[in-house]
Design an enzyme around this catalytic site. Structure first.
Site, mmCIF file in Angstrom:
data_model
loop_
_atom_site.group_PDB
_atom_site.id
_atom_site.type_symbol
_atom_site.label_atom_id
_atom_site.label_comp_id
_atom_site.label_asym_id
_atom_site.label_seq_id
_atom_site.Cartn_x
_atom_site.Cartn_y
_atom_site.Cartn_z
ATOM 1 N N ASP A 159 -7.052 4.393 -4.384
ATOM 2 C CA ASP A 159 -7.687 4.271 -3.062
ATOM 3 C C ASP A 159 -8.272 5.666 -2.810
ATOM 4 O O ASP A 159 -8.527 6.410 -3.773
ATOM 5 C CB ASP A 159 -6.649 3.853 -2.003
ATOM 6 C CG ASP A 159 -7.300 3.390 -0.695
ATOM 7 O OD1 ASP A 159 -7.726 2.233 -0.607
ATOM 8 O OD2 ASP A 159 -7.404 4.209 0.250
ATOM 9 N N LYS A 186 0.864 -1.188 0.000
ATOM 10 C CA LYS A 186 0.000 0.000 0.000
ATOM 11 C C LYS A 186 0.895 1.230 0.000
ATOM 12 O O LYS A 186 2.028 1.161 0.451
ATOM 13 C CB LYS A 186 -0.875 0.012 1.270
ATOM 14 C CG LYS A 186 -2.106 0.861 1.163
ATOM 15 C CD LYS A 186 -3.232 0.137 0.457
ATOM 16 C CE LYS A 186 -4.436 1.010 0.251
ATOM 17 N NZ LYS A 186 -5.600 0.221 -0.186
HETATM 18 P P1 NDP Z 1 -12.852 8.023 -2.601
HETATM 19 O O1 NDP Z 1 -11.765 9.009 -2.428
HETATM 20 O O2 NDP Z 1 -13.424 7.812 -3.951
HETATM 21 O O3 NDP Z 1 -14.060 8.347 -1.615
HETATM 22 C C1 NDP Z 1 -13.867 8.410 -0.253
HETATM 23 C C2 NDP Z 1 -15.169 8.778 0.426
HETATM 24 O O4 NDP Z 1 -15.023 8.628 1.822
HETATM 25 C C3 NDP Z 1 -15.564 10.234 0.191
HETATM 26 O O5 NDP Z 1 -16.957 10.349 0.216
HETATM 27 C C4 NDP Z 1 -14.922 10.923 1.378
HETATM 28 O O6 NDP Z 1 -15.527 12.170 1.733
HETATM 29 C C5 NDP Z 1 -15.141 9.910 2.473
HETATM 30 N N1 NDP Z 1 -14.070 10.057 3.460
HETATM 31 C C6 NDP Z 1 -12.747 9.852 3.267
HETATM 32 N N2 NDP Z 1 -12.048 10.112 4.376
HETATM 33 C C7 NDP Z 1 -12.957 10.500 5.279
HETATM 34 C C8 NDP Z 1 -12.868 10.885 6.615
HETATM 35 N N3 NDP Z 1 -11.689 10.940 7.259
HETATM 36 N N4 NDP Z 1 -14.025 11.198 7.254
HETATM 37 C C9 NDP Z 1 -15.235 11.150 6.600
HETATM 38 N N5 NDP Z 1 -15.372 10.779 5.328
HETATM 39 C C10 NDP Z 1 -14.257 10.458 4.678
HETATM 40 O O7 NDP Z 1 -12.267 6.646 -2.021
HETATM 41 P P2 NDP Z 1 -12.792 5.161 -2.250
HETATM 42 O O8 NDP Z 1 -14.254 5.141 -2.421
HETATM 43 O O9 NDP Z 1 -11.913 4.558 -3.280
HETATM 44 O O10 NDP Z 1 -12.389 4.479 -0.859
HETATM 45 C C11 NDP Z 1 -13.297 4.378 0.236
HETATM 46 C C12 NDP Z 1 -12.834 3.271 1.159
HETATM 47 O O11 NDP Z 1 -12.811 2.029 0.433
HETATM 48 C C13 NDP Z 1 -11.434 3.416 1.745
HETATM 49 O O12 NDP Z 1 -11.417 2.838 3.033
HETATM 50 C C14 NDP Z 1 -10.577 2.568 0.814
HETATM 51 O O13 NDP Z 1 -9.400 2.124 1.438
HETATM 52 C C15 NDP Z 1 -11.542 1.416 0.554
HETATM 53 N N6 NDP Z 1 -11.290 0.610 -0.629
HETATM 54 C C16 NDP Z 1 -11.200 1.176 -1.862
HETATM 55 C C17 NDP Z 1 -11.003 0.381 -2.974
HETATM 56 C C18 NDP Z 1 -10.977 0.931 -4.344
HETATM 57 O O14 NDP Z 1 -10.893 0.142 -5.300
HETATM 58 N N7 NDP Z 1 -11.069 2.226 -4.548
HETATM 59 C C19 NDP Z 1 -10.836 -1.072 -2.848
HETATM 60 C C20 NDP Z 1 -11.041 -1.568 -1.509
HETATM 61 C C21 NDP Z 1 -11.252 -0.740 -0.454
HETATM 62 P P3 NDP Z 1 -14.736 13.524 1.443
HETATM 63 O O15 NDP Z 1 -14.755 13.672 -0.059
HETATM 64 O O16 NDP Z 1 -15.500 14.571 2.150
HETATM 65 O O17 NDP Z 1 -13.349 13.346 1.985
HETATM 66 O O1 2IT Z 2 -7.895 -1.451 -0.643
HETATM 67 C C1 2IT Z 2 -7.853 -1.930 -1.792
HETATM 68 O O2 2IT Z 2 -8.005 -3.146 -1.991
HETATM 69 C C2 2IT Z 2 -7.634 -1.025 -2.915
HETATM 70 N N1 2IT Z 2 -7.556 0.185 -2.702
HETATM 71 C C3 2IT Z 2 -7.504 -1.567 -4.311
HETATM 72 C C4 2IT Z 2 -6.122 -2.098 -4.550
HETATM 73 C C5 2IT Z 2 -5.817 -2.521 -5.974
HETATM 74 O O3 2IT Z 2 -4.643 -2.833 -6.202
HETATM 75 O O4 2IT Z 2 -6.706 -2.570 -6.824
#
Ligand code: NDP
Ligand code: 2IT
Length: 458
Positions: free
Chosen positions: A179, A139
C-alpha cells in the site's frame, strides 16, 4: 427518507434503525475519525437491505462486521545507519475472515495509526468480497516513514516488523501486500525475513512479490489498470469511452503511474499528477516513462519531472482538482478531494470520477458528484483490481504456476467488468440506478453476510 433524500444528516446515519449501532461504533472507537467515516458511508446505504432481510438484523451481522476479529499493535525497534535506535509502532487489523484468509496491504507512512488501519481494513472487507475471489479483509502498517531512508534502513525496519508479525501470518491465515510506502522492495525484505524465521518457502504468505520468485506478472500494474478499466465501463454504460478524454490524476505512486499508463493506452490524455509537495500539469499528456524514472527509479520529488519536460509545469500551491478535465482519478490518499474540489470539477464539466485511492473523496465531495450527475466509482469497486490480482498471484502460488502478463491482464479486465456490472445491477435492484456507492456497498455486504450467516455466531 432513504430513497428520496441521499444527503446524510450531520451527526447520524440515514436509517434510524442503524443509529444506535453507529453511536456504539463512535463510542468504542473514539477518535478514529476515518473509521467513523468509512462505517457511516456503508451504514447510509444498507437500510433497504435490512428492510428486505430482517434476519440479517437479528443475526447482528453488521454489528459483528464493525468489530474487527483481531487487532494487533506492536513495537518495532530498529537501528539507523548512524547507529541511532528508533521505535515505531506496527499494526495489523484482521477484520473479517468470512470469505477467506485476511487479505490487504501494509502502509508505511508517518500518518498511520489504528484508526487509519481500521478504516482501510473495513473498506477491504467489501472490496475483497466484490472481487468474487474468496478473500477476507485486513490491513496493516506502521508510522515508519521510508522517505529519505537508505535501503539498509528500510531492510532493518522490515525485518524488525516481520519478526513480530510473522506469527500471525500464513497463506491460509493472513496475507499482506503493499500500500502507500510499501512496494516491491519492502515486500522482498518482509518475505526474506518471514522465510528465515519460519524456515518455509511459503509463496502465498505475501503478494506483490518479485516476478522471479513467485510474484504475478501484472500485479504492479493491476490497481491503476483496474481503476481505468472500471472508468471505461462506467463511461460505456453512458454510451462513451475513454478515447479522446482529458484525464486528471493525483498522486505519482504505484496506483497513479499505472492508471496514467492504461488511460493513455486507451486514447486519453493524462494532464496531471502530484505528490505531497505539489502537482504537475503537462498539457501534452504525461510522459509515463519519465514519470517512472523520476518516481520509481530515483524516488525523487515530482517537480523533477517538470524540470525535465518542456510541456510540463510544477504548481506548489493549490489543488490539482482545479485543472479542468473530463475524468478525474484520485490516486493519492484519503480525503484528498474535498467538497470545494468537487464543485470545481463539476463546474469544469467532469463526467466521471473513479477512486484509485481508498476513500480519497470526502462525503461532501461525493454528494456534489451525486447532485451533479457525475459517474462516481468508489474505491471499494474502482481500485479492487490490485487485490484481485493479488488473489490471482495466490492462485498461481498454490499451483506453482506462473501466467503470462497478457493472461493476467485479461483476467483483470474480466474481473473489473464483473465488479462494474454487479455494482450497477445492485444499485438498480435497490432503486438507486447509477449509484455505484450503494451498488458496491450492498453487493459486497450481501456476499459477506451470507457467509457469516452460514458460519454461525463466531
Ligand atoms: P505509493 O506510496 O506508491 O504512492 C502514494 C502517492 O500518494 C505518492 O505520490 C504520495 O506522495 C501521495 N501521498 C501519499 N500520502 C499523501 C498525503 N498525505 N498527502 C498528499 N499526497 C500523498 O502508494 P500507492 O500508489 O500504492 O497508493 C495510493 C492509494 O491507493 C492509497 O490510498 C492506497 O491505499 C490505494 N490503493 C493502493 C493499492 C495498491 O495495490 N498499491 C490497491 C488499492 C488501493 P508523497 O510521495 O509525496 O508522499
Ligand atoms: O487497498 C488495497 O486493496 C491494497 N493496498 C492491495 C491489497 C492486496 O492485498 O493486494
Amino acid at each position: 427518507m432513504l430513497s428520496t433524500d441521499r444527503r446524510a444528516p450531520q451527526n447520524g446515519v440515514q436509517h434510524s434503525g442503524l443509529e444506535p449501532l453507529y453511536r456504539e461504533v463512535l463510542r468504542r472507537n473514539a477518535g478514529d475519525t476515518e473509521f467513523h467515516q468509512a462505517v457511516r458511508e456503508v451504514l447510509d446505504t444498507l437500510g433497504p437491505v435490512f428492510e428486505r432481510r430482517p434476519e440479517l438484523r437479528e443475526a447482528r451481522i453488521i454489528e459483528r462486521l464493525c468489530e474487527p476479529e483481531r487487532q494487533l499493535i506492536f513495537r518495532v525497534p530498529w537501528v539507523d545507519d548512524a547507529g541511532r535506535v528508533h521505535i515505531n509502532r506496527g499494526f495489523r487489523v484482521e477484520f473479517n475472515s468470512a470469505l477467506g484468509p485476511y487479505k490487504g496491504g501494509l502502509r508505511f507512512h508517518p500518518s498511520v495509526n489504528i484508526g487509519i488501519v481500521k478504516f482501510l481494513g473495513f473498506e477491504q472487507i467489501f472490496k475483497n468480497a466484490l472481487t468474487g475471489l474468496n478473500i477476507g479483509g485486513g490491513k496493516g502498517g506502521s508510522d515508519f516513514d521510508p522517505k529519505n531512508r537508505s535501503d539498509t534502513e528500510v531492510m532493518r525496519f522490515c525485518q524488525s516488523f516481520m519478526t513480530e508479525l510473522y506469527r500471525h501470518l500464513g497463506e491460509h491465515t493472513d496475507v499482506p501486500a503493499g500500500d502507500i510506502g510499501v512496494g516491491a522492495r519492502e515486500i522482498g525484505y518482509l518475505f526474506g525475513q518471514y522465510k528465515r524465521i519460519t524456515n518455509r518457502y511459503e509463496w502465498g504468505v505475501l503478494t506483490g512479490k518479485g516476478v522471479g520468485w513467485g510474484g504475478a506478472q501484472g500485479r504492479t500494474e493491476a490497481t491503476g489498470y483496474g481503476c481505468v478499466l472500471f472508468t471505461e465501463e462506467m463511461l460505456r454504460a453512458r454510451g462513451e469511452g475513454l478515447d479522446g478524454q482529458r484525464v486528471a490524476i493525483s498522486g505519482s505512486g504505484n496506483v497513479a503511474i499505472y492508471a496514467a499508463e492504461k488511460a493513455q493506452q486507451l486514447g486519453a490524455t493524462v494532464v496531471t499528477c502530484s505528490d505531497s509537495s505539489g502537482y504537475v500539469v503537462d498539457e501534452k499528456g504525461l510522459d509515463v516513462e519519465l514519470l517512472k524514472q523520476v518516481k520509481e527509479v530515483e524516488r525523487a520529488r515530482i517537480f523533477e519531472y517538470a524540470e525535465r519536460r518542456e510541456s510540463a509545469r510544477f504548481v506548489a500551491d493549490g489543488s490539482v482538482w482545479a485543472v479542468a478535465c473530463d475524468v478525474a482519478l484520485p490516486c493519492a490518499t484519503q480525503n484528498e478531494l474535498t467538497e470545494e474540489d468537487a464543485v470545481s470539477l463539476v463546474r469544469n464539466g467532469v463526467k466521471a470520477v473513479a477512486e484509485g485511492a481508498n476513500m480519497p473523496t470526502t462525503p461532501e465531495g461525493v454528494q456534489v458528484f451525486r447532485d451533479g450527475g457525475v459517474a462516481f466509482g468508489p474505491g471499494k469497486a474502482a481500485n479492487a483490481g490490485g487485490v484481485a490480482t493479488s488473489a490471482l498471484e495466490m492462485q498461481q502460488n498454490a499451483s506453482r504456476d506462473s501466467w503470462s502478463f497478457s493472461h493476467t491482464e485479461k483476467r483483470l479486465a474480466e474481473i473489473m467488468r464483473r465488479i462494474h456490472d454487479s455494482c450497477h445491477e445492485t444499485a438498480e435492484r435497490y432503486g438507486q440506478p447509477g449509484d455505484y456507492v450503494t451498488g458496491a456497498n450492498i453487493a459486497g455486504f450481501e456476499l459477506v453476510a451470507e457467509a457469516m450467516l452460514a458460519q454461525g455466531v463466531i
